[in-house]
Write a protein that holds these residues in place. Sequence first.
Motif, PDB file in Angstrom:
ATOM      1  N   ARG A  15       1.555   7.307  -6.328  1.00 46.62           N
ATOM      2  CA  ARG A  15       0.424   8.133  -6.751  1.00 46.62           C
ATOM      3  C   ARG A  15       0.753   9.726  -6.314  1.00 46.62           C
ATOM      4  N   ALA A  30       3.754  -1.597 -10.602  1.00 47.63           N
ATOM      5  CA  ALA A  30       3.022  -2.615 -11.051  1.00 47.63           C
ATOM      6  C   ALA A  30       1.710  -2.644 -10.366  1.00 47.63           C
ATOM      7  N   SER A  31       0.959  -3.701 -10.828  1.00 42.47           N
ATOM      8  CA  SER A  31      -0.495  -3.791 -10.157  1.00 42.47           C
ATOM      9  C   SER A  31      -0.264  -4.512  -8.549  1.00 42.47           C
ATOM     10  N   THR A  32      -1.311  -4.102  -7.763  1.00 37.52           N
ATOM     11  CA  THR A  32      -1.536  -4.790  -6.453  1.00 37.52           C
ATOM     12  C   THR A  32      -1.061  -6.018  -6.376  1.00 37.52           C
ATOM     13  N   ALA A  33      -1.627  -6.896  -7.293  1.00 32.73           N
ATOM     14  CA  ALA A  33      -1.201  -8.463  -7.183  1.00 32.73           C
ATOM     15  C   ALA A  33       0.217  -8.622  -7.550  1.00 32.73           C
ATOM     16  N   SER A  34       0.769  -7.815  -8.501  1.00 33.26           N
ATOM     17  CA  SER A  34       2.232  -7.975  -8.811  1.00 33.26           C
ATOM     18  C   SER A  34       3.178  -7.534  -7.731  1.00 33.26           C
ATOM     19  N   LEU A  35       2.650  -6.514  -6.905  1.00 34.34           N
ATOM     20  CA  LEU A  35       3.601  -6.036  -6.007  1.00 34.34           C
ATOM     21  C   LEU A  35       3.532  -6.920  -4.936  1.00 34.34           C
ATOM     22  N   ARG A  36       2.658  -7.655  -4.656  1.00 37.32           N
ATOM     23  CA  ARG A  36       2.546  -8.628  -3.398  1.00 37.32           C
ATOM     24  C   ARG A  36       3.614  -9.734  -3.897  1.00 37.32           C
ATOM     25  N   ASP A  91       4.623   5.265 -12.424  1.00 36.34           N
ATOM     26  CA  ASP A  91       3.966   4.032 -12.528  1.00 36.34           C
ATOM     27  C   ASP A  91       4.840   2.758 -11.781  1.00 36.34           C
ATOM     28  N   GLU A 139       2.311   1.898  -3.553  1.00 32.60           N
ATOM     29  CA  GLU A 139       1.273   2.540  -4.334  1.00 32.60           C
ATOM     30  C   GLU A 139       0.861   4.022  -4.057  1.00 32.60           C
ATOM     31  N   ARG A 173       0.679  -1.084   0.150  1.00 34.77           N
ATOM     32  CA  ARG A 173       0.047   0.057  -0.069  1.00 34.77           C
ATOM     33  C   ARG A 173       0.952   1.261   0.082  1.00 34.77           C
TER      34      ARG A 173
END
Length: 376
Positions: free
Chosen positions: A28, A35-41, A33, A24, A21
């Motif tokens: 912002r 990666a997506s949340t799933a990729s960051l996990r 840019d 991300e 989080r």
Amino acid sequence: MSTGLRSARTARGWSQERLVREIEQYARRHVTDVASTASLRVYVSEWENGKRNISDRYAAILRQLLGVTDAELRGGPLTLPPSVADGYDELLSRIDSASSVSESMVKAFNDQTEILRTMDRQRGASGLVDQMTGHLGALEDALNFAVLPNARRPVALALAGASTLAAWQAIDSGAVERAWRHYELAKRAARDAEAPMYLAHAMAEQAYVLCEAGRPALGVDLVRDAQRTLGQAGSPRLQAWLYAAEAELCAHAGMPDDCRRALDAAMASIPPGSDDRDPDMLSIFLNGAHLARWRGNVLALLGDGDAVTSLYDALEVVDPTFVRAQAGLHADLVQAHLARAEYDDAHTHLRQARLLASRTGSVRQRRRVDLLSARL
């Protein structure tokens, strides 16, 4: 395995999900840019388990979020070997460049330290690690190739002031070995600059590393050695600061009588008036109001009921730009109210201390808040 990333994350009490989080939110704020949340996990898990190297782009983000150097983040050596000039021409070029460091350049170095000091007290240390590392590197480079004393002394003095700031930031970020190394650098620079005030200040602040490591009695010895090193050469404001530091460390070491004697000496030494900066010791912020807060902190450590009065007086006059100091003040009030079994008041100040510690990303303050929370 990136033990550095895992250690830095857990020092802040963050889960892997919280780190995702934070990445991300950073993206912002800085319009970049990731990666997506799933990729960051997946990335975070693989970074910590050694299945994926941390790229330079993500390393830059993580350093700002966690307040660690690149070597600490990647779990590598804490210091890099010094660069060696390649050949006599390059060596002489660096020596010539260092010898021409002007008063305006030294002023620029000191101005940069002051900017970093202001940002630190308002926003915390974690987001400044890259700037601080670069600043110290530039100062060290200028000093390493300065030959004659008249060129070395002003740069060494600037380095001593910057190094103690970097060391205190490292303590706040939980990087105690980095803090110790920075204090050693500050002491060497102060000796090079023939500046006993800066040397005594670095020695006394280094004592806090010993205290954090569980050796407060050894810290007391180091502060007293700093006082002997300084003798009568220091300003009254610095003398008051050293006595107050001695009092705090004596409180941690279970030496209440010595603590109270040092507190009385600090109160007797502090100059009157609202000024808190000494033109000969810009690393110190101390006036009567600051000392009242410090006295309240020390009395709270002793479990003295008088701490509450001193701390509320300090709360009324605390500079709102000293955000980390405010966090410490609310934590002091938690401790003072706990000593009086005033649990509702303790809860109120604990919430405020936790909020301010989170705002500055202070690992040191967070640890203290967690310890106090366990007592409620």
